[in-house]
Scaffold this active site. Sequence first.
Site: not given
Ligand code: ACM
Length: 539
Positions: A343
């Site tokens: 992310e």
């Molecule tokens: C995640 O759940 N951002 C690895």
Amino acid sequence: MTKSSLIKSFLILFTIITFSACTAEKKKRVLNFAKTDLAAEHLIPKPLKIIPTHGGFALDEFTAIYTSENAAGFEEVGKFLAQKIKAKTDLDVQVNVDEIPNLETVIYINQADSTDLKGPEAYQLYITQDSVILNSNTAAGAFRGIQTIRQLIPVTSNNTLAANKIWTIPTGKIIDNPQFEYRGAMLDVARHFFSVEDVKKFLDLLAYYKYNTLHLHLTDDQGWRIEIKSWPLLTEVGGSTEVGGEAGGFYTQEEYKDIIAYAAERHIVIVPEVDMPGHTNAASVSYPILNGNGKTPRLYEGTQVGKSTFATRKDTVYAFIDDVVREIAAITPGPYFHIGGDESHVTQKNDYIYFVERVEKIVQKYDKRMIGWDEIGQADIDSSSISHFWSSKKNALDAVDKGMKVIMSPAKKAYLDMQYDTLSKHGLHWAAYIPTDTAYNWSPETYEGIPIKNILGVEAPLWSETISNIEELEYLAFPRAIGYSELSWSTQENRDWENFKVRLANQAPFLDRMNVKYYPSPLIDWKKSKYSYKEIEKD
Ligand code: ACM
């Protein structure tokens, strides 16, 4: 086995046989009292093969444990078993004591090089009326085997037909070997901090179900939780808060080493994660030179993701990462270092790729194998690095194309922080609701077409945005983590929800004894629980 340990094994067996002959009458009474069925025991994870012989091994005050003494770690495994027997039965079972008067039954934990033992954690258990013989190549395998013994010891003794209290273990043979080499859980100690004691309790529970890995998510936007001596503000500033504005916390290196040692006694490896280049607000508040998102960093106590990034083109950032990886690697005996990599929404794609490729070299320099969330599959990285599949099948398959191994943690199936259903007290549901049966009823072996030869194992991650103490941790992790142990240990042919459900119901006495505030799923007819589903819904 060395010659002297072989001789010792024979001597011990001879002693047992001699003593058994002297006490045949007593044994006969024990044997007569019930026909056992080893195959019907509520073992989790389900062993590869169970062959019952329907007799009984008497665990009582005349039982002793002997272990291979020249093989590293075996005596410790024997002592661990003795401690657990003491806790469950109050029996004081001696380990490797030469002269034991009235010795009748023996548990022998033996280092064996047999080719029947298919891997380092494989074990075989031969339970007869007089002896339990546990064979394995390694102390880790012996440790998995004693979890099976622990699970076979009944909760209550039978003292109606013998003067002394006897706990009867069903006789037969168990041949066992894990399906996957990596069997893990993850705990996010960054969004909310969890104490060393909490982590130890979690480790105790994982060990009982034959997990071999605990991944600690040590850093995120909301907190930095591991002391780095060369960059002290990381914990002083970055460790000072957590989601919701509480005081946060961090592990000193000594405390982290204490966790590592406790895990190692349970043959569990700790995987440290420093999440980057995104999820780095706490680091950038501590040292603003690291920041690459163009905004003045401030401590963050919310739960949004994807706003922070390191400045991926600055050499200082890599000097920083080199120090962090060096210090953590030096106190982490396990083979892995997790770099996060998920992310990074405000990192340019080419910068992200540059970053991952450069950090991989740093991790390798300190002799660790890099793991990263599946986004790292976009970079040109080595086949020895590991993709941690949580969201993108494409990213995971790109990693497979590079010859990389994959850890299976698909959020829709394996995230412990997903709510069970709409009534769940804690957790989120952005990926799915995951009731106890859904958590169990999927096959890592075939999920999203990741070839089985690339699958290193399964991990169940527990993110902590919505939980801040051990009871809340237990509510989300249990009972689902028990199911995940079977998904990573047992073969697909040996897994069946209807059968598992009954074995799971019978974990209640153990969980109660361990004071685990598990979610009493209404799908399970819990054997004997201290509290009912209704009560838990009220509090
Ligand atoms: C995640 O759940 N951002 C690895």
